[in-house]
Design a protein around this motif. Structure first.
Motif, PDB file in Angstrom:
ATOM      1  N   TRP A  88       7.015 -48.069  28.029  1.00 38.51           N
ATOM      2  CA  TRP A  88       7.744 -48.886  28.980  1.00 38.51           C
ATOM      3  C   TRP A  88       7.077 -50.096  29.564  1.00 38.51           C
ATOM      4  N   GLN A  89       6.793 -51.345  28.583  1.00 35.63           N
ATOM      5  CA  GLN A  89       6.018 -51.984  28.892  1.00 35.63           C
ATOM      6  C   GLN A  89       6.123 -52.894  30.267  1.00 35.63           C
ATOM      7  N   ALA A  90       7.412 -53.143  30.414  1.00 33.97           N
ATOM      8  CA  ALA A  90       7.914 -53.934  31.967  1.00 33.97           C
ATOM      9  C   ALA A  90       7.494 -53.017  32.956  1.00 33.97           C
TER      10      ALA A  90
ATOM     11  N   THR B  97       3.885 -53.344  33.631  1.00 34.21           N
ATOM     12  CA  THR B  97       3.532 -54.705  34.237  1.00 34.21           C
ATOM     13  C   THR B  97       3.844 -54.615  35.857  1.00 34.21           C
TER      14      THR B  97
ATOM     15  N   THR C  27      10.474 -62.783  33.815  1.00 32.33           N
ATOM     16  CA  THR C  27      10.799 -62.299  32.548  1.00 32.33           C
ATOM     17  C   THR C  27      10.416 -60.772  32.698  1.00 32.33           C
ATOM     18  N   ALA C  28       9.420 -60.455  33.661  1.00 37.49           N
ATOM     19  CA  ALA C  28       9.204 -59.135  33.815  1.00 37.49           C
ATOM     20  C   ALA C  28      10.231 -58.196  34.520  1.00 37.49           C
TER      21      ALA C  28
ATOM     22  N   LYS D   6      13.669 -58.870  34.546  1.00 36.03           N
ATOM     23  CA  LYS D   6      14.426 -58.796  33.308  1.00 36.03           C
ATOM     24  C   LYS D   6      14.448 -57.596  32.363  1.00 36.03           C
ATOM     25  N   ASP D   7      13.198 -58.035  32.076  1.00 33.77           N
ATOM     26  CA  ASP D   7      12.877 -56.972  31.078  1.00 33.77           C
ATOM     27  C   ASP D   7      12.799 -55.520  31.547  1.00 33.77           C
TER      28      ASP D   7
ATOM     29  N   GLU E  61      14.962 -54.334  33.698  1.00 26.37           N
ATOM     30  CA  GLU E  61      16.246 -53.680  33.674  1.00 26.37           C
ATOM     31  C   GLU E  61      16.779 -53.453  32.357  1.00 26.37           C
ATOM     32  N   GLU E  62      16.482 -54.201  31.285  1.00 26.04           N
ATOM     33  CA  GLU E  62      16.961 -54.204  29.979  1.00 26.04           C
ATOM     34  C   GLU E  62      16.306 -53.131  29.029  1.00 26.04           C
ATOM     35  N   THR E  63      15.014 -52.916  29.323  1.00 22.85           N
ATOM     36  CA  THR E  63      14.332 -52.088  28.583  1.00 22.85           C
ATOM     37  C   THR E  63      14.152 -50.626  28.910  1.00 22.85           C
TER      38      THR E  63
END
Length: 173
Positions: free
Chosen positions: A64-66, A69, A94-95, A97-98, A100-102
């Motif tokens: 889970w990269q986000a 980060t 972007t971090a 948003k990612d 939540e989405e990923t």
């Protein structure tokens, strides 16, 4: 002649007083800037329960990269480094948003989504406060504490989800 002397004396007196007040204002302003700077000692004084991830999460969270980060950003906050919040707005947005989405499918539940949303809200609040010039140091420290607590609550919820999934409870019927 006497009038000229009095006028000259008043001019010299007003110029010398102005120079002294300008010097005092500069000194007071530098002291105020130093007192507003947040140091690692200030961060260490924040009282909260720091919850890390269990070993069971090693299969899910590293992909889970986000999350990684933002976990790095929280670690830098613990060192009083707010560079992530002062950096490019697009990287920050972007971090979040990612995050939540990923969310990985194994842990995607309403409770974890709620903790992610709370963490996102606290991050945005801290970023907004850091960008304002008239905010007190204690307000920024309070917002920092809220970020730490929200991140700990997210970690706790991830731990609980994986712990519950690992239990094999047989029901007698």
């Amino acid at each position: 002649m006497k009038n000229l002397f009095i006028i000259l004396f008043c001019c010299v007196l007003s110029v010398s007083c102005k120079n002294k007040t300008d010097q005092n204002v500069g000194t007071d302003q530098s002291k105020q800037t130093d007192s507003l700077a947040i140091k690692k000692e200030d961060i260490n004084k924040i009282n909260y329960v720091d919850i890390g991830l269990d070993v069971k999460t090693n299969k899910i969270v590293p992909t889970w990269q986000a999350y990684q980060t933002l976990a790095d950003a929280v670690q830098s906050l613990k060192q009083a480094d707010y560079s992530f919040f002062n950096s490019d707005i697009e990287v920050f947005t972007t971090a979040i948003k990612d995050l939540e989405e990923t969310i990985p499918a194994d842990i995607k539940t309403q409770s974890i989504e709620a903790r992610v949303l709370a963490f996102k809200t606290k991050l945005l609040n801290l970023k907004d406060l850091k960008n304002l010039s008239f905010i007190d140091k204690k307000d920024i420290l309070f917002a920092t504490k809220e970020v730490f607590v929200a991140f700990s609550n997210l970690n706790l919820q991830i731990n609980k989800k994986l712990e519950k999934d690992s239990q094999n409870i047989e029901r007698p019927y």
